[in-house]
Structures are given as structure tokens and as C-alpha cells.
Design a protein around this motif. Structure first.
Motif, PDB file in Angstrom:
ATOM      1  N   GLU A 281       1.415  -1.005  -0.251  1.00 18.32           N
ATOM      2  CA  GLU A 281       0.300  -0.328  -0.315  1.00 18.32           C
ATOM      3  C   GLU A 281       0.611   0.400  -0.016  1.00 18.32           C
ATOM      4  N   ALA A 282       0.373   2.865  -0.358  1.00 14.83           N
ATOM      5  CA  ALA A 282       1.321   3.445   0.103  1.00 14.83           C
ATOM      6  C   ALA A 282       1.994   3.644   1.328  1.00 14.83           C
ATOM      7  N   PRO A 283       3.452   3.679   0.944  1.00 19.63           N
ATOM      8  CA  PRO A 283       4.208   4.374   2.111  1.00 19.63           C
ATOM      9  C   PRO A 283       3.920   4.859   3.313  1.00 19.63           C
ATOM     10  N   ALA A 284       3.924   4.691   4.799  1.00 19.98           N
ATOM     11  CA  ALA A 284       3.469   5.369   5.731  1.00 19.98           C
ATOM     12  C   ALA A 284       4.406   5.142   6.669  1.00 19.98           C
ATOM     13  N   MET A 285       5.789   6.451   5.824  1.00 19.17           N
ATOM     14  CA  MET A 285       6.965   6.328   6.153  1.00 19.17           C
ATOM     15  C   MET A 285       7.310   7.142   5.561  1.00 19.17           C
ATOM     16  N   LEU A 286       8.033   8.476   6.609  1.00 17.00           N
ATOM     17  CA  LEU A 286       8.726   9.582   6.425  1.00 17.00           C
ATOM     18  C   LEU A 286       8.204  10.422   5.700  1.00 17.00           C
ATOM     19  N   LEU A 287       7.251  10.799   6.166  1.00 11.83           N
ATOM     20  CA  LEU A 287       5.989  11.870   5.578  1.00 11.83           C
ATOM     21  C   LEU A 287       6.333  13.472   6.449  1.00 11.83           C
ATOM     22  N   PRO A 288       7.137  14.344   5.416  1.00  9.80           N
ATOM     23  CA  PRO A 288       7.562  16.061   6.296  1.00  9.80           C
ATOM     24  C   PRO A 288       6.937  15.901   7.545  1.00  9.80           C
ATOM     25  N   ASP A 289       7.801  17.105   7.824  1.00 11.69           N
ATOM     26  CA  ASP A 289       6.930  18.004   9.301  1.00 11.69           C
ATOM     27  C   ASP A 289       5.877  18.003   9.496  1.00 11.69           C
ATOM     28  N   SER A 290       5.863  19.572   7.786  1.00  9.30           N
ATOM     29  CA  SER A 290       4.428  19.705   7.042  1.00  9.30           C
ATOM     30  C   SER A 290       3.245  18.887   7.388  1.00  9.30           C
ATOM     31  N   VAL A 291       3.326  17.922   7.056  1.00  4.80           N
ATOM     32  CA  VAL A 291       2.343  16.915   6.512  1.00  4.80           C
ATOM     33  C   VAL A 291       1.933  16.444   7.843  1.00  4.80           C
ATOM     34  N   MET A 292       2.850  16.016   8.578  1.00  4.59           N
ATOM     35  CA  MET A 292       2.782  15.692  10.147  1.00  4.59           C
ATOM     36  C   MET A 292       2.134  16.475  10.963  1.00  4.59           C
ATOM     37  N   ASP A 293       2.024  17.856  11.118  1.00  2.00           N
ATOM     38  CA  ASP A 293       1.792  18.893  11.346  1.00  2.00           C
ATOM     39  C   ASP A 293       0.621  18.930  11.627  1.00  2.00           C
ATOM     40  N   GLU A 294       0.628  18.865  10.089  1.00  2.00           N
ATOM     41  CA  GLU A 294      -1.403  18.998   9.163  1.00  2.00           C
ATOM     42  C   GLU A 294      -2.296  17.801   9.145  1.00  2.00           C
ATOM     43  N   LEU A 295      -1.473  16.437   9.785  1.00  2.21           N
ATOM     44  CA  LEU A 295      -2.446  15.464  10.334  1.00  2.21           C
ATOM     45  C   LEU A 295      -2.810  15.494  12.132  1.00  2.21           C
ATOM     46  N   ILE A 296      -2.001  15.802  12.347  1.00  6.75           N
ATOM     47  CA  ILE A 296      -1.913  16.300  14.020  1.00  6.75           C
ATOM     48  C   ILE A 296      -3.147  16.867  14.618  1.00  6.75           C
ATOM     49  N   HIS A 297      -3.037  18.153  14.375  1.00  4.46           N
ATOM     50  CA  HIS A 297      -4.177  19.156  14.010  1.00  4.46           C
ATOM     51  C   HIS A 297      -5.492  18.966  13.774  1.00  4.46           C
ATOM     52  N   GLY A 298      -5.598  17.851  12.529  1.00  6.24           N
ATOM     53  CA  GLY A 298      -6.890  17.706  11.838  1.00  6.24           C
ATOM     54  C   GLY A 298      -7.436  16.651  12.537  1.00  6.24           C
ATOM     55  N   THR A 299      -7.380  15.909  13.420  1.00  2.46           N
ATOM     56  CA  THR A 299      -7.894  14.814  14.374  1.00  2.46           C
ATOM     57  C   THR A 299      -7.503  15.295  16.034  1.00  2.46           C
ATOM     58  N   GLU A 300      -9.368  14.994  16.490  1.00  2.70           N
ATOM     59  CA  GLU A 300      -9.435  15.906  18.032  1.00  2.70           C
ATOM     60  C   GLU A 300      -9.197  14.373  18.652  1.00  2.70           C
ATOM     61  N   ASN A 301      -8.482  12.941  17.879  1.00  2.56           N
ATOM     62  CA  ASN A 301      -8.772  12.016  19.107  1.00  2.56           C
ATOM     63  C   ASN A 301      -6.850  11.830  19.816  1.00  2.56           C
ATOM     64  N   ARG A 302      -7.270  11.849  20.903  1.00  2.00           N
ATOM     65  CA  ARG A 302      -6.069  12.522  21.356  1.00  2.00           C
ATOM     66  C   ARG A 302      -4.818  11.701  21.638  1.00  2.00           C
ATOM     67  N   SER A 303      -5.039  10.281  21.761  1.00  2.83           N
ATOM     68  CA  SER A 303      -4.623   9.261  21.843  1.00  2.83           C
ATOM     69  C   SER A 303      -3.780   9.216  20.293  1.00  2.83           C
ATOM     70  N   TYR A 304      -4.679  10.113  19.986  1.00  4.66           N
ATOM     71  CA  TYR A 304      -3.892   9.585  18.259  1.00  4.66           C
ATOM     72  C   TYR A 304      -2.905  10.580  17.746  1.00  4.66           C
ATOM     73  N   GLN A 305      -3.895  11.773  18.685  1.00  6.30           N
ATOM     74  CA  GLN A 305      -2.898  13.134  18.266  1.00  6.30           C
ATOM     75  C   GLN A 305      -1.177  12.566  19.315  1.00  6.30           C
TER      76      GLN A 305
END
Length: 451
Positions: A281-305
Motif C-alpha cells: 500500500e502507500a508507504p506510511a513512512m517519512l512524511l515531512p514535518d509539515s504534513v505530519m503537523d497537518e495530520l496532528i491538527h486535523g484529528t481530535e483524538n488525543r491518543s492518536y495525536q
């Protein structure tokens, strides 16, 4: 004989407040037949069963004070009847007697084929196989061919518990890795557990709690085994087989996504200095900081954050500097760029085109800056195997090997081993893939051309 149909009849008689004589009168059958159906001595015949079930369902639904749906009752009775009929139709010696004997390999595998097929019906599209010996090696390709047939018969779930001699397995790693990956890839859900073989273990095989086999002798063309489907025998040996296989030190075991997250298996893998990663599947690794920050801010699940924050730090400090061999299918890269679908920590994401572009460019940059980071693509025109679809994803580090059937949604089919020889076995198999003619190493510039 199984009593699914009898137990269902008993349940509906009780719920509807009817007596056996009331049911017999309504469907115009002798009360003796009703009693035999309830106690499991007989079943409605294949010729009359459907008509009898429809009449019964109407009787139960029309009963005074009954709160039953005629259609639901009919479906329930029909399902129970078909299970018992399938069990009855196994029609092999030993069903109601003691042990039977077979001394011919072909006859043995014909018997196993029938048992596997019928068990899938009795057990609602699932099959459970427990063996106190190495079925993959001792029974060989014929056994595997039986397993390979099961998905085409509508069997969606397989549970396999078996023993393995790891010293022998490492010497024949290609056979074991290929077979195990095939089984995980071939079913909607597979749970495979392997324990270390010990000397003088009995060669017992259980198919659920329905069928018992013991291999007595195998040498060249000589073969001998005893077997039974008699309930008093299968229940006894199922317990013995379970006791042998219930050990804590497992070579390979099924792991739930929740347990992987709790034990930080994925984080540990990406932190390892040596990583072999095969993504289907698409490689779930080495995402750049900018993308990771967007994903972090885009979820309300604290555990997943918190999980994503940890993953971001691991990518920053370890993964980009590690010795990594990454293998992808060429179509996986193209599909990811086109769809933006990415699963990270077992959570599906729909990435924006700019996020995907940033991800691919960052992977390319890692290739340029770290000479120990290498990317290989497999051309889809020549698959690794022909028996099943693309194999599960494989993650190998210095501490564990993890197999993930990420083609199944949701991603819940994981297997893991921390046994050194099992890790070595899959590492050898992984390195063999890189030597295949259809496996090509990409440069950073060649990766960017996908965009």
C-alpha cells in the motif's frame, strides 16, 4: 450428529409457547419425527426440508402471543438445518463409531478435502486447524493445495495453529515464507500461530472440534493414519491438542492493531537502525514535518495525536538516517499519487495532492542525503507469486518481523514474531526479492518522475 437444527426447534417451541404435538399437527407430520429432529437422531430430508422449514416458520410466527418474524425464523432454521446436513453429508467412516484407518496418501487427502469443505459450511465460512506437527512440511504441497481451494469455496476465515522446527525452517526459508504469506493474503482474515517443535510430539491434527487425525507413519510411499469424527473422540483429543499448543513462547502469532499500537511496535520498527520494509500500500513512512503537523491538527483524538507526534519525532531523528531498504509495487506509487489514500497507524487518511507531492519529494530527498536509504520497485507485470493476490506488507527490523494484510479493510490482520530465527528467515526472503529481475532500484530523480 450435530444438533443445530434440534436446538433451534427447541428454542422456537419455547418462545412461541407451543408443544411438539402442536407443531406436528400444524405441519401434518408425526410427533415421532418432531422428537427425532429435536434430539438430533434425524433431519428433514434434502427433498422435503425446505417445505418443512417454511411450514414451521409460519407455525411459530402465527402462534398465540408469538413475537416472531416468519422470514427470520425460516432463515434461522434453514441455516441450522444446512449445517447439520453438511455434517451428516461428510459420510466418512468414524462419524459415529470409534477410530477408522487410512493407509493411502491419495485417499487421505481426498478425505481431508471433503472434511475441509464441509467444515466450512458447518462453521459458517470459517475453518480452524490445529496440528501438533509441521503440516506445511510433513503434508507438503498437497495440504497447501487444500488450503488454497478454501477461499473459492466461500471460506473467509482460517485459524491455523501448528508446530515448526526452526532449524529446518531457516534452511528452507523461501518455502515457509511464501506459504505463510500466501495464506495471510488469501483470506479476509487469517490467524496463524506457530510454536517450536519438540522431540517425540504426537502427530495430531484437529479440524475444529469436529475431526481428529493422527499420523502414524510416513516414509516414502508408505503412509498410515487413524481418524475419527465421533464426538466423544474429537472432544477428548481437541483438549490434548490445545494443551500442547498453548505455550507462551510462540514463534509467530496473530496481533491485534490495538496491541501493536499499545506496544509501540511500529514506532520501534521505524526507530531501528536496520529496516527492511515491503509495502503493498502507500508507504506510511517519512512524511515531512509539515504534513505530519497537518495530520496532528486535523484529528481530535488525543491518543492518536500523541501517536502521530511520536511518529513525527521518530521520522525526524531515526528513520531518515537509518539503513533502510524499501520495496514498493510500481502501481502502489502511481495509485497513491492519483488517490491520496494513506493508512497511518491503522487510521485511513485522504491526503491532499500537495501533501502527497510533499511526501514523495521528501522520500526522494532522503534517498539523496542518506546513501543507506534505498528504494526498489516491483513491476506489476510479473508478480512475486501466482497463487494469491499481492502479498501482505512485511516490516523487518532488528527486533521483530511484522506481517500486515493491509489489502483487507479495515486493517486488522497482523502477525508478529520476535524470534531471531523467524526474523532471519523473512530477512533472507526479503533480500531475495531485491534480486528478482522485476525488482529495480530507483534513484531520487526516477522517484520524482512519478509526480
Amino acid at each position: 450428529m450435530e444438533k443445530n437444527f434440534g436446538d433451534s426447534l427447541k428454542k422456537y417451541l419455547k418462545r412461541s409457547g407451543l408443544k411438539e404435538k402442536d407443531l406436528a399437527a400444524f405441519i401434518n407430520y408425526d410427533i415421532t419425527s418432531i422428537s427425532k429432529w429435536i434430539n438430533g437422531a434425524k433431519l428433514p430430508s434434502s427433498r422435503n426440508g425446505e417445505d418443512i422449514i417454511r411450514k414451521m416458520a409460519k407455525c411459530f410466527a402465527d402462534g398465540e402471543g408469538a413475537d416472531l418474524s416468519e422470514e427470520e425464523v425460516a432463515d434461522s432454521l434453514r441455516s441450522a438445518w444446512e449445517k447439520d446436513l453438511a455434517y451428516q453429508d461428510m459420510n466418512v467412516p468414524g462419524l459415529s463409531g470409534s477410530l477408522a484407518f487410512v493407509d493411502d496418501r491419495r485417499a487421505f487427502f481426498d478425505l481431508m478435502r471433503k472434511i475441509f469443505r464441509q467444515t466450512g459450511v458447518v462453521r459458517e465460512k470459517s475453518i480452524e486447524i490445529c496440528a501438533t506437527f509441521d503440516v506445511l512440511k510433513l503434508l507438503g504441497h498437497r495440504f497447501y493445495e487444500l488450503i488454497r481451494e478454501l477461499p473459492s469455496l466461500g471460506i473467509h476465515f482460517i485459524s491455523l495453529q501448528m508446530c515448526m522446527d526452526m532449524d529446518e525452517a531457516v534452511g528452507d526459508y523461501h518455502f515457509y515464507c511464501e506459504t505463510l504469506l500466501n495464506m495471510v493474503a488469501g483470506f479476509e482474515r487469517a490467524e496463524i500461530t506457530i510454536i517450536q517443535s519438540e522431540r517425540d510430539m504426537p502427530r495430531m491434527l484437529m479440524v475444529g472440534d469436529l475431526f481428529y487425525v493422527q499420523i502414524l507413519h510416513m516414509s516414502g510411499d508408505e503412509f498410515a493414519a487413524c481418524y475419527s469424527a465421533a464426538r466423544e473422540i474429537t472432544e477428548k483429543f481437541a483438549k490434548i491438542c490445545a494443551e500442547i499448543l498453548e505455550r507462551p513462547d510462540k514463534l509467530l502469532t496473530y496481533a491485534s492493531p490495538e496491541n501493536l499500537r499499545k506496544t509501540n511496535i511500529q514506532l520501534d520498527s521505524y526507530s531501528s537502525e536496520r529496516q527492511r520494509l515491503f509495502f503493498n500500500e502507500a508507504p506510511a513512512m517519512l512524511l515531512p514535518d509539515s504534513v505530519m503537523d497537518e495530520l496532528i491538527h486535523g484529528t481530535e483524538n488525543r491518543s492518536y495525536q500523541e501517536y502521530l507526534r511520536k511518529l513525527k519525532r521518530v521520522f525526524q531523528k531515526y528513520t531518515c538516517k537509518a539503513h533502510v531498504d524499501l520495496i514498493l509495487y510500481s502501481s502502489v506509487i502511481s495509485d497513491y499519487i492519483m488517490t491520496g489514500e494513506l493508512s497511518l497507524g491503522n487510521v485511513a487518511h485522504q491526503m491532499e495532492p500537495e501533501q502527497v507531492k510533499a511526501h514523495i519529494n521528501y522520500l526522494a530527498r532522503c534517498l539523496e542525503e542518506n546513501e543507506n536509504f534505498r528504494l526498489f520497485v516491483l513491476k506489476d507485470t510479473s508478480n512475486m507469486r501466482t497463487n494469491f493476490p499481492k502479498p501482505p506488507s512485511i516490516f523487518i527490523d532488528t527486533n521483530a518481523v511484522t506481517i500486515e494484510n493491509s489489502q483487507r479493510k479495515p486493517n486488522e490482520n497482523y502477525h508478529i514474531s520476535m524470534y531471531p530465527q523467524m526474523i532471519e528467515m523473512f530477512a533472507n526472503y526479503f533480500d531475495d526479492i531485491k534480486q528478482k529481475p522485476n525488482c529495480v532500484e530507483l534513484t531520487a530523480e526516477e522517484l520524482r518522475r512519478y509526480l
